[in-house]
Structures are given as C-alpha cells and as structure tokens.
Design a protein around this motif. Structure first.
Motif, PDB file in Angstrom:
ATOM      1  N   GLY A 131       0.820  -1.205   0.000  1.00 14.17           N
ATOM      2  CA  GLY A 131       0.000   0.000   0.000  1.00 14.17           C
ATOM      3  C   GLY A 131       0.854   1.254   0.000  1.00 14.17           C
ATOM      4  N   ALA A 132       0.184   2.388   0.133  1.00 15.33           N
ATOM      5  CA  ALA A 132       0.871   3.678   0.080  1.00 15.33           C
ATOM      6  C   ALA A 132       1.705   3.917   1.334  1.00 15.33           C
ATOM      7  CB  ALA A 132      -0.159   4.804  -0.082  1.00 15.33           C
ATOM      8  N   GLY A 133       2.709   4.776   1.186  1.00 14.48           N
ATOM      9  CA  GLY A 133       3.515   5.188   2.332  1.00 14.48           C
ATOM     10  C   GLY A 133       4.433   4.125   2.880  1.00 14.48           C
ATOM     11  N   LEU A 134       4.947   3.235   2.021  1.00 17.25           N
ATOM     12  CA  LEU A 134       5.822   2.160   2.490  1.00 17.25           C
ATOM     13  C   LEU A 134       7.177   2.726   2.901  1.00 17.25           C
ATOM     14  CD1 LEU A 134       5.151  -0.647  -0.146  1.00 17.25           C
ATOM     15  CD2 LEU A 134       4.323  -0.533   2.210  1.00 17.25           C
ATOM     16  N   ALA A 135       7.570   2.451   4.136  1.00 18.84           N
ATOM     17  CA  ALA A 135       8.861   2.947   4.619  1.00 18.84           C
ATOM     18  C   ALA A 135       9.310   2.122   5.815  1.00 18.84           C
ATOM     19  CB  ALA A 135       8.773   4.421   5.009  1.00 18.84           C
ATOM     20  N   LEU A 136      10.614   1.950   5.914  1.00 13.09           N
ATOM     21  CA  LEU A 136      11.256   1.358   7.091  1.00 13.09           C
ATOM     22  C   LEU A 136      12.312   2.348   7.550  1.00 13.09           C
ATOM     23  CD1 LEU A 136      11.869  -0.921   9.105  1.00 13.09           C
ATOM     24  CD2 LEU A 136      13.364  -1.940   7.369  1.00 13.09           C
ATOM     25  N   THR A 144      12.451   2.958   1.360  1.00 13.40           N
ATOM     26  CA  THR A 144      11.095   3.177   0.869  1.00 13.40           C
ATOM     27  C   THR A 144      10.887   2.341  -0.392  1.00 13.40           C
ATOM     28  OG1 THR A 144      11.763   5.100  -0.458  1.00 13.40           O
ATOM     29  CG2 THR A 144      10.989   5.525   1.794  1.00 13.40           C
ATOM     30  N   ALA A 145       9.621   2.109  -0.737  1.00 11.54           N
ATOM     31  CA  ALA A 145       9.281   1.328  -1.925  1.00 11.54           C
ATOM     32  C   ALA A 145       7.851   1.655  -2.334  1.00 11.54           C
ATOM     33  CB  ALA A 145       9.433  -0.168  -1.662  1.00 11.54           C
ATOM     34  N   ARG A 146       7.497   1.265  -3.564  1.00  9.99           N
ATOM     35  CA  ARG A 146       6.140   1.481  -4.058  1.00  9.99           C
ATOM     36  C   ARG A 146       5.286   0.210  -4.004  1.00  9.99           C
ATOM     37  NH1 ARG A 146       8.645   4.275  -8.482  1.00  9.99           N
ATOM     38  NH2 ARG A 146       8.141   2.480  -9.781  1.00  9.99           N
ATOM     39  N   GLU A 147       5.868  -0.957  -4.255  1.00  9.13           N
ATOM     40  CA  GLU A 147       5.088  -2.182  -4.375  1.00  9.13           C
ATOM     41  C   GLU A 147       4.976  -2.942  -3.059  1.00  9.13           C
ATOM     42  OE1 GLU A 147       6.678  -4.551  -7.503  1.00  9.13           O
ATOM     43  OE2 GLU A 147       6.392  -3.004  -9.037  1.00  9.13           O
ATOM     44  N   SER A 148       6.108  -3.291  -2.462  1.00  8.85           N
ATOM     45  CA  SER A 148       6.075  -4.055  -1.212  1.00  8.85           C
ATOM     46  C   SER A 148       7.379  -3.862  -0.467  1.00  8.85           C
ATOM     47  CB  SER A 148       5.845  -5.551  -1.481  1.00  8.85           C
ATOM     48  OG  SER A 148       6.947  -6.117  -2.162  1.00  8.85           O
ATOM     49  N   LEU A 149       7.306  -4.115   0.821  1.00  5.07           N
ATOM     50  CA  LEU A 149       8.475  -4.018   1.680  1.00  5.07           C
ATOM     51  C   LEU A 149       8.453  -5.215   2.617  1.00  5.07           C
ATOM     52  CD1 LEU A 149      10.947  -2.389   2.524  1.00  5.07           C
ATOM     53  CD2 LEU A 149       9.477  -1.012   4.000  1.00  5.07           C
ATOM     54  N   GLY A 162      10.015  -2.284  -6.267  1.00  8.23           N
ATOM     55  CA  GLY A 162       9.292  -1.261  -7.004  1.00  8.23           C
ATOM     56  C   GLY A 162       9.706   0.138  -6.587  1.00  8.23           C
ATOM     57  N   GLY A 163      10.524   0.804  -7.393  1.00 13.28           N
ATOM     58  CA  GLY A 163      10.968   2.150  -7.040  1.00 13.28           C
ATOM     59  C   GLY A 163      11.625   2.209  -5.684  1.00 13.28           C
ATOM     60  N   ALA A 164      12.449   1.225  -5.365  1.00 12.41           N
ATOM     61  CA  ALA A 164      13.050   1.127  -4.040  1.00 12.41           C
ATOM     62  C   ALA A 164      14.166   2.146  -3.865  1.00 12.41           C
ATOM     63  CB  ALA A 164      13.578  -0.278  -3.818  1.00 12.41           C
ATOM     64  N   VAL A 165      14.242   2.730  -2.664  1.00 10.01           N
ATOM     65  CA  VAL A 165      15.248   3.750  -2.371  1.00 10.01           C
ATOM     66  C   VAL A 165      15.801   3.501  -0.973  1.00 10.01           C
ATOM     67  CG1 VAL A 165      15.732   6.215  -2.125  1.00 10.01           C
ATOM     68  CG2 VAL A 165      14.021   5.447  -3.789  1.00 10.01           C
ATOM     69  N   VAL A 166      17.125   3.548  -0.852  1.00  6.31           N
ATOM     70  CA  VAL A 166      17.789   3.587   0.452  1.00  6.31           C
ATOM     71  C   VAL A 166      18.409   4.964   0.609  1.00  6.31           C
ATOM     72  CG1 VAL A 166      19.682   2.716   1.864  1.00  6.31           C
ATOM     73  CG2 VAL A 166      18.236   1.118   0.616  1.00  6.31           C
ATOM     74  N   VAL A 175      18.994   3.951  -5.664  1.00 11.17           N
ATOM     75  CA  VAL A 175      17.672   3.708  -6.243  1.00 11.17           C
ATOM     76  C   VAL A 175      17.771   2.491  -7.161  1.00 11.17           C
ATOM     77  CG1 VAL A 175      15.784   4.697  -7.605  1.00 11.17           C
ATOM     78  CG2 VAL A 175      17.199   6.188  -6.164  1.00 11.17           C
ATOM     79  N   ALA A 176      16.750   1.613  -7.130  1.00  9.25           N
ATOM     80  CA  ALA A 176      16.722   0.443  -8.003  1.00  9.25           C
ATOM     81  C   ALA A 176      15.316  -0.134  -8.024  1.00  9.25           C
ATOM     82  CB  ALA A 176      17.723  -0.611  -7.532  1.00  9.25           C
ATOM     83  N   ASP A 177      15.092  -1.075  -8.964  1.00 13.78           N
ATOM     84  CA  ASP A 177      13.811  -1.785  -8.977  1.00 13.78           C
ATOM     85  C   ASP A 177      13.644  -2.623  -7.717  1.00 13.78           C
ATOM     86  OD1 ASP A 177      13.345  -0.698 -11.466  1.00 13.78           O
ATOM     87  OD2 ASP A 177      13.978  -2.487 -12.569  1.00 13.78           O
ATOM     88  N   THR A 178      14.725  -3.283  -7.296  1.00 11.48           N
ATOM     89  CA  THR A 178      14.707  -4.112  -6.088  1.00 11.48           C
ATOM     90  C   THR A 178      15.967  -3.846  -5.288  1.00 11.48           C
ATOM     91  OG1 THR A 178      13.458  -5.869  -7.198  1.00 11.48           O
ATOM     92  CG2 THR A 178      14.603  -6.461  -5.178  1.00 11.48           C
ATOM     93  N   LEU A 179      15.802  -3.623  -4.001  1.00 14.61           N
ATOM     94  CA  LEU A 179      16.925  -3.430  -3.092  1.00 14.61           C
ATOM     95  C   LEU A 179      16.847  -4.454  -1.978  1.00 14.61           C
ATOM     96  CD1 LEU A 179      17.010   0.469  -2.768  1.00 14.61           C
ATOM     97  CD2 LEU A 179      18.742  -0.961  -3.870  1.00 14.61           C
ATOM     98  N   VAL A 180      17.976  -5.093  -1.684  1.00 21.99           N
ATOM     99  CA  VAL A 180      18.074  -6.040  -0.576  1.00 21.99           C
ATOM    100  C   VAL A 180      19.054  -5.463   0.428  1.00 21.99           C
ATOM    101  CG1 VAL A 180      18.594  -8.398   0.131  1.00 21.99           C
ATOM    102  CG2 VAL A 180      17.599  -7.966  -2.133  1.00 21.99           C
ATOM    103  N   ALA A 181      18.567  -5.128   1.616  1.00 28.12           N
ATOM    104  CA  ALA A 181      19.402  -4.543   2.661  1.00 28.12           C
ATOM    105  C   ALA A 181      19.721  -5.605   3.699  1.00 28.12           C
ATOM    106  CB  ALA A 181      18.693  -3.358   3.316  1.00 28.12           C
TER     107      ALA A 181
END
Length: 329
Positions: A131-136, A144-149, A162-166, A175-181
C-alpha cells in the motif's frame, strides 16, 4: 463473541524466546496484548480474533497500530483445551498470522515501519507491508518502496520492491527496482559498541533514537535500473552493491556516468559516495567510450581503485516470498 471497547486480550505465540527490542520481531518474547476502541470479536469457528478501531497489538517492546487487526490462531502443540466455563476461547492457543489494515505503523525502540497493510507470518518470521507510504525507518537509514516491503528480522534482511530507495543519514541515495538490505549483526549482550559521531539526519529519518549495530545496514544489493547520485555525477547500471561503512559502491552492466553534458560508458564503475569520485572500467577487450563537451570538467577517471569494492554486485537477488494464506482464510 464480541468484547467491549478497549478490551485487553492476551494471546500466546508459538515462539517464546528472549525478545530483541531494537528489531520489529513479533516472534520473540512473551504474550501479545491486543486492545481496540470499537471492541474485539472472537470467531471461534474460524479461529480468528478481530480488533476494530485504533487497534493495537503489543509484544515485548514491539507495537502494531492499525485501523483493524486480525489475529489467526490455532491450538498450541501439547496444550489442553480450556475446561472451565468462562475460560478464554484462545487459552492454550498460539497466533500463527497477524494482519493489520489501514494506517499501519509498527514500531520498536529504534525502528519504525509504515504502510496501508501488513501481514506477519509467525512461522516464516516475515512481515510484508504493502500500500501507500511504504517505509522502514532506522536511526541512520531509511528504506522506501512502491510495491512491497519485506522485513525478515531473524535473517537480518529487508527487501524493497518497485521504485526502491535507500537513503542514508547524510543524504546518499541508492535507487533500483529491487533493493536487498542486510543488517549488521547485533553485538553480544553486555558488550559496548564503538562510539559513532552523531550524523546530520534528513527530515525523512529524524526523530528515531540512536541504534545499536543490529539496526544498521551493513550492505545493500541493488538490481534493475540502479542509480546512484553524488554531488557531481549520476551513475547508472544494471546491478550494484553498496557498503554504508566504507561509502563505496560498485555498479556493473551497461554503466553510464553522467556529469553535466559529459558522459562515459563502460562495463563497471566504482563510486566513492563520500568524496563524489566515480571511476569507470571497460569490459575485457573493449574501450571506455564517452562524450566530453569542451569547457566542462572531465566526467570521471577510467581506472579502478585497488581496494574498496563492496561484494555482491554480481549476485542475483534472493527472492524470499511470503507464504500464501491458507485456503479458506
């Protein structure tokens, strides 16, 4: 069975090990307490507890707030059914799945996650937000992300899709499509972590207290449309890896370094996010190619430093996926 407003329910979970307060791990600790302003409903045939209106679940320093909470429970192995009249219908049971819907906030002493929906699978020890406002949020980083976290506390890992940002405390962005932290391992109990200078935090991650090592990102792996921005350049590639401790990032696959109107193309780039220096190297048997506009600074040096490469850029991302809910649930 429906309970009155702000009723307190105590439900036992499967795992009862020692709690780790700095992480958002609901599988560790003792009983979980559920409250709600509009009441709590037990659906014994479905083995479901439903809390509505400012619903809250608390367990050993981890709090889940949402408009609605759904706790799915089952008989705990070896526990006898309640024999006395009036006993709680969930006595001797364990929660195997917790769902939160609407304005979801999960918080601990040093971490905070937000979204519109969260599903916590206790058996797999994974929380999936959507959903909206995804953040850790952590004291020094934000994801942050657009699709799932996805948050895997026992694996010390988070996956943003989805639009993942660290974003780091000093404003660096990956920024990337998928980020693994991957998170650093917490120090042994009783040990004193090394002192760190207090960073200047951007507004997005302000307000959280200082972290121990277990709340710090040790390595970030990036996959698909990777972009790293420094004060001077924009570096793009297909895959990458970044170490917050060293500030070094490595990108591979159709790498482009852009500074103003200047551009260099190659196979691999090493970027120092602390100094803003980006270095490019070509594939074996090929040459670095680029466009240099007169009267502008040179975009980058076509060389690779001897040390400082973060590992993991060539690996494909692990794709942990949450289990699908059981049929009929």
């Amino acid at each position: 069975m429906r309970a009155g407003a702000a009723l307190l329910a105590v439900l036992l979970l499967a795992c009862t090990g020692p709690a780790v307060a700095q992480s958002l791990d609901l599988t560790q600790g003792g009983p979980i307490e559920i409250t709600a302003s509009d009441g709590i409903e037990w659906r014994q045939q479905e083995q479901v507890v439903l809390a509505r209106g400012e619903a809250r679940a608390v367990r050993e320093g981890v709090t889940v707030d949402a408009d609605r909470l759904i706790a799915r429970y089952r008989p705990r192995a070896g526990a006898a059914a309640p024999a006395q009249p009036g006993a709680s219908p969930v006595a001797g049971s364990e929660i195997w799945r917790l769902e939160a819907e609407g304005n979801v906030r999960i918080t601990s002493a040093t971490e905070r996650a937000t979204g519109q929906r969260a599903v916590y699978d206790m058996d797999q020890a994974v929380m999936v937000l959507s959903g909206a406002g995804l953040a850790l949020d952590m004291p020094d980083q934000r994801i942050t992300a657009r699709e799932s976290l996805e948050y895997w506390p026992q694996r010390r890992m988070a996956v943003a899709r989805g639009g993942a940002v660290v974003t780091t405390a000093d404003g660096r962005r990956i920024v990337a499509d998928t980020l693994v932290a991957h998170f650093a391992e917490a120090p042994p109990e009783g040990s004193q972590p090394a002192a760190r200078p207090a960073p200047q935090r951007p507004a997005g991650i302000a307000g959280l207290p200082g972290a121990d090592e277990g709340s710090r990102i040790e390595r970030v792996e990036a996959f698909g449309n990777v972009e790293i921005r420094t004060a001077e350049e924009v570096v793009r590639g297909e895959r990458g890896a970044y170490s917050p401790q060293t500030g070094m990032a490595r990108l591979v696959g159709e790498v482009r370094i852009t500074r103003g109107d200047n551009q260099l193309n190659g196979r691999e780039a090493i970027v120092n996010l602390r100094t803003g220096v980006a270095r490019l190297v070509s594939a074996p048997g090929e040459r670095v190619q680029g466009l240099v506009v007169p009267q502008q600074d040179q975009p980058a040096q076509a060389e690779v430093p001897v040390a400082g490469r973060p590992e993991g850029a060539d690996r494909q991302p692990r794709q942990p996926r949450p289990p699908q809910p059981g049929a009929g649930r």
